[in-house]
Design an enzyme around this catalytic site. Structure first.
Site, short mmCIF file in Angstrom:
data_model
loop_
_atom_site.label_atom_id
_atom_site.label_comp_id
_atom_site.label_asym_id
_atom_site.label_seq_id
_atom_site.Cartn_x
_atom_site.Cartn_y
_atom_site.Cartn_z
N TYR A 50 0.82 -1.22 0.00
CA TYR A 50 0.00 0.00 0.00
C TYR A 50 0.85 1.27 0.00
CZ TYR A 50 -4.49 -2.41 0.62
OH TYR A 50 -5.62 -3.17 0.45
N GLU A 127 1.23 -5.70 -8.87
CA GLU A 127 0.69 -6.34 -7.66
C GLU A 127 0.83 -7.86 -7.76
OE1 GLU A 127 -2.42 -2.67 -6.70
OE2 GLU A 127 -3.25 -4.66 -7.15
P1 CMP Z 1 -8.30 -0.93 -1.38
O1 CMP Z 1 -8.91 -1.11 -2.71
O2 CMP Z 1 -7.65 -2.13 -0.79
O3 CMP Z 1 -7.23 0.27 -1.43
C1 CMP Z 1 -6.92 1.07 -0.30
C2 CMP Z 1 -7.77 0.77 0.89
O4 CMP Z 1 -7.77 1.72 1.92
C3 CMP Z 1 -9.23 0.69 0.46
O5 CMP Z 1 -9.44 -0.46 -0.33
C4 CMP Z 1 -9.92 0.71 1.83
O6 CMP Z 1 -10.07 -0.57 2.38
C5 CMP Z 1 -8.94 1.48 2.70
N1 CMP Z 1 -9.47 2.73 3.22
C6 CMP Z 1 -9.68 3.01 4.51
N2 CMP Z 1 -10.17 4.24 4.67
C7 CMP Z 1 -10.30 4.76 3.43
C8 CMP Z 1 -10.75 6.02 2.94
N3 CMP Z 1 -11.18 7.00 3.76
N4 CMP Z 1 -10.74 6.20 1.60
C9 CMP Z 1 -10.30 5.23 0.76
N5 CMP Z 1 -9.86 4.03 1.20
C10 CMP Z 1 -9.85 3.80 2.51
#
Ligand code: CMP
Length: 139
Positions: A50, A127
């Site tokens: 991430y 990824e």
């Molecule tokens: P993902 O697609 O795994 O990519 C980043 C992740 O951050 C997202 O899914 C969410 O699970 C997590 N996340 C937590 N809080 C937020 C937020 N406020 N906005 C966007 N993603 C978030």
């Protein structure tokens, strides 16, 4: 032509024994699992995966959540795999997700949103490489 994308079944879903249910929704969307493994991510792995979100306010909590239990990392193959996967996942925030999507059906919150899916073919390739060797992909 068939393309590939990368998916994670997140700890909130593995905790509730939803690996099969989520995978069934992916398969019903026309995607084929060509690699799959259940892993416990390390903090370093989650932070690396991430990295693009490192400056976001939710980064610390996101990493804590992603290492809170096992995840299932998968490579999915199908026609327009990135888009097909994103369509069946639904919006990041389950409150905004369409009926019939994985996140609308199963997600608990914007953070515990059950699945990750790559947002572009370029990111998918990176990824996939992050978690799999070529010989682990069986089409
Ligand atoms: P993902 O697609 O795994 O990519 C980043 C992740 O951050 C997202 O899914 C969410 O699970 C997590 N996340 C937590 N809080 C937020 C937020 N406020 N906005 C966007 N993603 C978030």
């Amino acid at each position: 032509a068939a393309t590939r994308t990368f998916s994670i079944i997140k700890p909130d879903a593995t905790r509730r024994n939803l690996t099969g249910a989520v995978t069934k929704m992916l398969e019903d969307a026309g995607l084929r699992v060509v690699a799959s493994k259940r892993i416990q991510m390390s903090r370093e792995q989650a932070e690396g995966f991430y990295d693009v979100h490192r400056e976001r306010p939710f980064f610390g909590e996101l990493v804590d959540f992603m290492i809170s239990g096992p995840v299932v990392v998968q490579v999915l193959e199908g026609e327009n795999a990135v888009k097909a996967n994103r369509d069946v996942m639904g919006a990041t925030n389950p409150a905004d997700a369409d009926e019939g999507t994985i996140r609308k059906t199963y997600a608990e919150s914007i953070e515990a949103n059950s699945v990750h899916g790559s947002d572009s073919e370029e990111n998918a390739a990176n990824e996939i490489k992050f978690f799999f060797n070529d010989d682990e992909l069986v089409g």
